[in-house]
Write an enzyme that holds these catalytic residues in place. Structure first.
Site, mmCIF file in Angstrom:
data_model
loop_
_atom_site.group_PDB
_atom_site.id
_atom_site.type_symbol
_atom_site.label_atom_id
_atom_site.label_comp_id
_atom_site.label_asym_id
_atom_site.label_seq_id
_atom_site.Cartn_x
_atom_site.Cartn_y
_atom_site.Cartn_z
ATOM 1 N N TYR B 13 22.989 -11.180 -0.443
ATOM 2 C CA TYR B 13 22.151 -11.557 0.706
ATOM 3 C C TYR B 13 22.019 -13.075 0.812
ATOM 4 O O TYR B 13 22.182 -13.656 1.884
ATOM 5 C CB TYR B 13 20.753 -10.942 0.566
ATOM 6 N N LYS B 38 33.592 -11.940 -5.992
ATOM 7 C CA LYS B 38 34.455 -11.075 -6.802
ATOM 8 C C LYS B 38 35.261 -10.121 -5.918
ATOM 9 O O LYS B 38 36.421 -9.840 -6.187
ATOM 10 C CB LYS B 38 33.551 -10.289 -7.762
ATOM 11 N N GLU B 170 12.717 4.672 -4.546
ATOM 12 C CA GLU B 170 13.599 4.934 -3.395
ATOM 13 C C GLU B 170 14.741 5.866 -3.805
ATOM 14 O O GLU B 170 15.168 6.714 -3.021
ATOM 15 C CB GLU B 170 14.150 3.617 -2.843
ATOM 16 N N ASP B 300 18.444 -13.753 -6.527
ATOM 17 C CA ASP B 300 17.958 -13.140 -7.768
ATOM 18 C C ASP B 300 18.233 -13.975 -9.011
ATOM 19 O O ASP B 300 17.856 -13.579 -10.109
ATOM 20 C CB ASP B 300 18.580 -11.748 -7.942
ATOM 21 N N ALA B 317 15.030 -9.028 -1.297
ATOM 22 C CA ALA B 317 16.088 -9.398 -0.353
ATOM 23 C C ALA B 317 15.510 -10.278 0.755
ATOM 24 O O ALA B 317 16.158 -11.217 1.223
ATOM 25 C CB ALA B 317 16.712 -8.141 0.240
#
Lengths: 32, 404
Positions: B13, B38, B170, B300, B317
């Site tokens: 993100y 990657k 979730e 992150d 996010a």
């Protein structure tokens, strides 16, 4: 009025067609 | 004089939005932009629990980078980052090396098992498309194996989820919808399949409003999810969690074990000599690494401190996308010798899905949302990101179009 309605319906049909086709094509792509 | 080279590491993100913003803010004459990733695709990390449960095709959760970032404007390099050589302004990749004038490190997270015995070896984790797809296939294989076995064991059908945070909840929400489908497909009685969520804290969803937590528990319990709150996992064996110690010890057996209980910043950070606090780098207010004039760390990989509260902003996010805006703005300011701005988090709220049909969360200054309105809001949030990244076309291609 009918002409406008047909234009709107045609546009919606085109968007729906694009959406279905483009989603189907995603499964054929070469993700690596 | 050659133009400055901005290298962005990682297309999550934060990396995608930074690259997108840089391409919008800077003319090709002002800077060369390089994005290293990657894979040749970007995936939506916040949709991986759906891929892992099998409720969403993996190709709906990812997109070709070149579809949303123009290769004619941005140099796309598909390679794995090994190490950053800060002193030489150089990045070592698996198959090559690149130099930079300005660097953005947005390499995302890795799983953190907090040293729980056997967890790394015996549990799956939801970290990327490949790991999520593996969980989906493993779960389905357990059902197929059970239905064809001469002496089937019910415990093989059980699914254990470690961690009752956002991802864990979730994920069990998606499982609550997927398991009945699998039972129907493989002629298995639904009551034979346990879905157990284990959370070490006294309650699931730490940090969430208490009413929302109760709503989530009720919604999921009614669909067959069991909760073990205050369940400290002492060991993860090949087919079980050991919870508690001594006389209070309990062992829960399962054919599928998934750990969602913790993440840490990319290991490239420590390899590259950055100072690490709880797995990430605590960055300056302008998102630069401490003591580094030309290196930004976002997403992150970074702790960004909320100076008013004396603790970091939440690593979501939503925050990563806002990091990207500030980071791109500050890179432009550096190139034009203008003052840099400080990151300020604009919390628009958080909504957690509880499967396809239910959700709960807070929006705009703490207004609570439950049920269908929350489901719709969750999809608006998901589609908003797609709109920011690729406009209406990307929503049609990848968006969640069933709004309730």
């Amino acid at each position: 009025k009918n002409g406008t309605l047909y234009v709107i319906l045609a546009a919606l049909a085109a968007i729906a067609g694009y959406t279905v086709a483009t989603r189907a094509l995603e499964d054929t792509r070469d993700f690596r | 004089m050659s133009k400055p080279k901005i290298v962005v590491l990682g297309a999550g993100y934060a990396g995608m939005m930074t690259t997108k913003r840089l391409a919008q803010k800077l003319s090709p004459e002002e800077a060369e932009i390089v994005l290293v990733n990657k894979h040749n695709y970007h995936y939506q990390t916040t949709w991986l629990h759906e891929v892992a449960a099998g409720t969403r095709n993996q190709n709906q959760a990812r997109m070709m980078i070149s579809d949303v970032i123009s290769p004619s404007r941005v140099n796309l390099i598909y390679d794995e980052v090994v190490e950053v050589k800060k002193d030489d302004n150089r990045v070592v990749l698996k198959n090559s090396e690149i130099t930079y004038d300005y660097l953005v490190i947005s390499l995302g997270f890795e799983t953190n098992t907090f040293g729980i015995k056997g967890m790394e070896k015996n549990a799956f984790s939801i970290t990327d498309i490949d790991s999520s797809r593996m969980i989906r296939e493993h779960i389905e294989y357990q059902f197929a194996k059970y239905s064809s076995a001469s002496n089937p064991k019910d415990e093989d059908l059980a699914i254990l989820v470690g961690g009752g945070g956002f991802t864990g909840i979730e994920f069990v929400g998606e499982l609550a919808e997927k398991v009945p489908e699998l039972c129907k497909k493989y002629d298995i009685d639904r009551s034979k399949v346990r879905i157990v969520n284990v959370e070490a804290m006294p309650r699931i969803l730490p940090g969430f409003n208490e009413d929302l937590v109760e709503y989530a528990k009720k919604s999921l319990s009614e669909r067959g999810v069991e909760f073990r709150e205050g369940g400290k996992i002492s060991e993860c064996k090949k087919n079980s969690f050991v919870i508690g110690e001594g006389d209070d010890m309990e062992e829960i057996k399962a054919g599928t074990i998934v750990w969602t209980g913790g993440v840490t910043g990319s290991s490239v950070l420590s390899k590259s000599g950055f100072e690490i606090t709880k797995g990430k780098v605590t960055v300056d207010g302008d998102l630069r690494a401490p003591g580094e004039d030309n290196i930004f760390i976002i997403g992150d990989c970074a702790w960004v401190m909320n100076e008013e509260e004396g603790k970091p902003f939440p690593p979501t996010a939503q925050a990563a996308m806002q990091h990207a805006d500030t980071c791109a703005g500050n890179l432009k300011a550096l190139l034009r010798h203008e003052p840099l701005s400080k990151f300020v988090f604009d919390d628009k709220g958080t909504v957690a899905s509880l499967g396809e049909s239910d959700a709960m969360g807070t929006v705009f200054d703490g207004n609570l949302l439950y049920g269908k309105p929350a489901v719709s809001m969750k999809k608006v949030i998901d589609n908003r990101y797609l709109f920011l990244l690729g406009g209406p076309k990307l929503i049609l291609k990848k968006g969640k179009l069933r709004m309730i």
